[in-house]
Design an enzyme around this catalytic site. Sequence first.
Site, PDB file in Angstrom:
ATOM      1  NE  ARG A 192      -4.010  -1.645   2.377  1.00 25.81           N
ATOM      2  CZ  ARG A 192      -5.084  -1.753   1.589  1.00 25.81           C
ATOM      3  NH1 ARG A 192      -5.349  -0.838   0.697  1.00 25.81           N
ATOM      4  NH2 ARG A 192      -5.888  -2.774   1.706  1.00 25.81           N
TER       5      ARG A 192
ATOM      6  NE  ARG B 142      -5.779   0.527  -3.491  1.00 26.78           N
ATOM      7  CZ  ARG B 142      -5.172  -0.613  -3.167  1.00 26.78           C
ATOM      8  NH1 ARG B 142      -5.762  -1.756  -3.446  1.00 26.78           N
ATOM      9  NH2 ARG B 142      -4.013  -0.610  -2.550  1.00 26.78           N
TER      10      ARG B 142
ATOM     11  CG  LEU C 281      -6.963   6.448   0.693  1.00 25.47           C
ATOM     12  CD1 LEU C 281      -7.616   7.811   0.731  1.00 25.47           C
ATOM     13  CD2 LEU C 281      -6.217   6.238  -0.615  1.00 25.47           C
TER      14      LEU C 281
ATOM     15  CG  ASN D 162     -14.945   9.229   0.729  1.00 29.19           C
ATOM     16  OD1 ASN D 162     -15.022   8.948  -0.486  1.00 29.19           O
ATOM     17  ND2 ASN D 162     -15.304   8.380   1.673  1.00 29.19           N
TER      18      ASN D 162
ATOM     19  CG  HIS E   8     -19.522   6.402   3.542  1.00 27.70           C
ATOM     20  ND1 HIS E   8     -18.781   5.325   3.106  1.00 27.70           N
ATOM     21  CD2 HIS E   8     -20.389   5.918   4.462  1.00 27.70           C
ATOM     22  CE1 HIS E   8     -19.178   4.236   3.749  1.00 27.70           C
ATOM     23  NE2 HIS E   8     -20.152   4.567   4.581  1.00 27.70           N
TER      24      HIS E   8
ATOM     25  CB  SER F  78     -21.850  11.536   5.107  1.00 31.79           C
ATOM     26  OG  SER F  78     -22.888  10.973   5.876  1.00 31.79           O
TER      27      SER F  78
ATOM     28  CB  THR G 123      -9.260  11.830   9.344  1.00 27.73           C
ATOM     29  OG1 THR G 123     -10.355  10.941   9.633  1.00 27.73           O
ATOM     30  CG2 THR G 123      -9.722  13.270   9.450  1.00 27.73           C
TER      31      THR G 123
ATOM     32  CG  LEU H 166     -12.679   2.947   5.971  1.00 26.85           C
ATOM     33  CD1 LEU H 166     -12.040   3.350   4.662  1.00 26.85           C
ATOM     34  CD2 LEU H 166     -12.904   1.439   6.020  1.00 26.85           C
ATOM     35  CG  ASP H 167     -15.926   5.193   5.072  1.00 32.27           C
ATOM     36  OD1 ASP H 167     -15.473   5.877   4.145  1.00 32.27           O
ATOM     37  OD2 ASP H 167     -16.225   3.992   4.955  1.00 32.27           O
TER      38      ASP H 167
HETATM   39  C1  GRF Z   1     -21.125   6.091  -4.330  1.00 25.92           C
HETATM   40  O1  GRF Z   1     -22.200   5.441  -3.719  1.00 25.92           O
HETATM   41  C2  GRF Z   1     -20.254   6.746  -3.291  1.00 25.92           C
HETATM   42  O2  GRF Z   1     -20.960   7.201  -2.190  1.00 25.92           O
HETATM   43  C3  GRF Z   1     -19.353   5.620  -2.881  1.00 25.92           C
HETATM   44  O3  GRF Z   1     -19.098   4.908  -4.060  1.00 25.92           O
HETATM   45  C4  GRF Z   1     -20.159   5.104  -4.979  1.00 25.92           C
HETATM   46  C5  GRF Z   1     -19.547   5.655  -6.226  1.00 25.92           C
HETATM   47  O4  GRF Z   1     -20.465   5.784  -7.259  1.00 25.92           O
HETATM   48  N1  GRF Z   1     -18.174   6.128  -2.235  1.00 25.92           N
HETATM   49  P1  GRF Z   1     -20.051   6.559  -8.573  1.00 25.92           P
HETATM   50  O5  GRF Z   1     -18.797   5.854  -9.120  1.00 25.92           O
HETATM   51  O6  GRF Z   1     -19.802   7.974  -8.231  1.00 25.92           O
HETATM   52  O7  GRF Z   1     -21.213   6.378  -9.514  1.00 25.92           O
END
Ligand code: GRF
Length: 227
Positions: free
Chosen positions: A69, A95, A97, A111, A113, A140, A145, A148-149
Site C-alpha cells: 500500500r 482503496r 488509504l 470523500n 460515503h 455524507s 482523515t 476509514l469513513d
Molecule cells: C457512491 O455510492 C459513493 O458514495 C461511494 O461509491 C459510490 C460511487 O459511485 N463512495 P459513482 O462511481 O460515483 O457512480
Amino acid sequence: MAERTPLPVVALISGSGSNLQALIDAQLRGAPIRIAAVISNRADAFGLERARRHDIPTEVLSHRDYGDREGFDAALGDLIDRFAPGLVVLAGFMRILTEGFVDRYQGRMMNIHPSLLPKYRGLHTHQRALDAGETEHGASVHFVTAELDGGPVILQARVPVLPGDDAAALAARVLEREHRIYPTAVRWFAEGRLRLGEDGRPHLDGTPLRAPCLLDDLDARESEAAI
Ligand code: GRF
C-alpha cells in the site's frame, strides 16, 4: 468583482463515476472548479470515459503494479501532485488509504460515503441499513482523515427507507442525493467558505460546524447550483 481563479481538483475513481459526472456538471454550470485530472486504479472504470468526453486528462494507476500500500500511495501522491490540485476528491475510489497519503492531503481531500455517518462505515451500507430496519438512510460528504469513513462530516442528505426497498432501490435514491451534496460541498470549498479547522471540525463561513449541514436545510440559492 474579479472572477475567482477556478480551483484545480483531482478526482480519484474506481467505477461508474456518477459523482464525478455531478462535479463535471457543476463545473460546466459555473462552479469555480477546474477538474484537472481523473485518476483511476482500474482501467475499465466508466468514469474515465466520462472524463474523456469532457477533455479532462485521465490516468490509470493500478494498485496491482505495487507490492504494498505504501508504494502505491506514494506513486499515487506523486501522480496527483503533477496536477497541483487545491482539492482531491474521492469519488467511488475503492482503496483503503495509508496514513502517509491521508496526511499529505490533510484538509484538502474529501470523500462521499453512502450512509448517514457515523452509521455504517465501510461497505454494503444500503443492505446493512435495510437489515437493521432503518426508516431513514442517506449520504455524507466528509474531510478525509486516517480513520476509514471517520473524518469530520460536512454535509449530509437524508432519504426515507420505503416499504419494499431492496439495496438497489435504496442505493439509487441515495445516489441521486449524493449528486447534489458533493458538488455543493466542493463549491463551498472552492469559494473559500469551507475549510478543515485546527480543531478538527469543518468550518463554514468562519463558524465551526457543531453538526453536519443537511441538504434539506439549505436554502434554494445554496442547493441550486448542485441540482
Ligand atoms: C457512491 O455510492 C459513493 O458514495 C461511494 O461509491 C459510490 C460511487 O459511485 N463512495 P459513482 O462511481 O460515483 O457512480
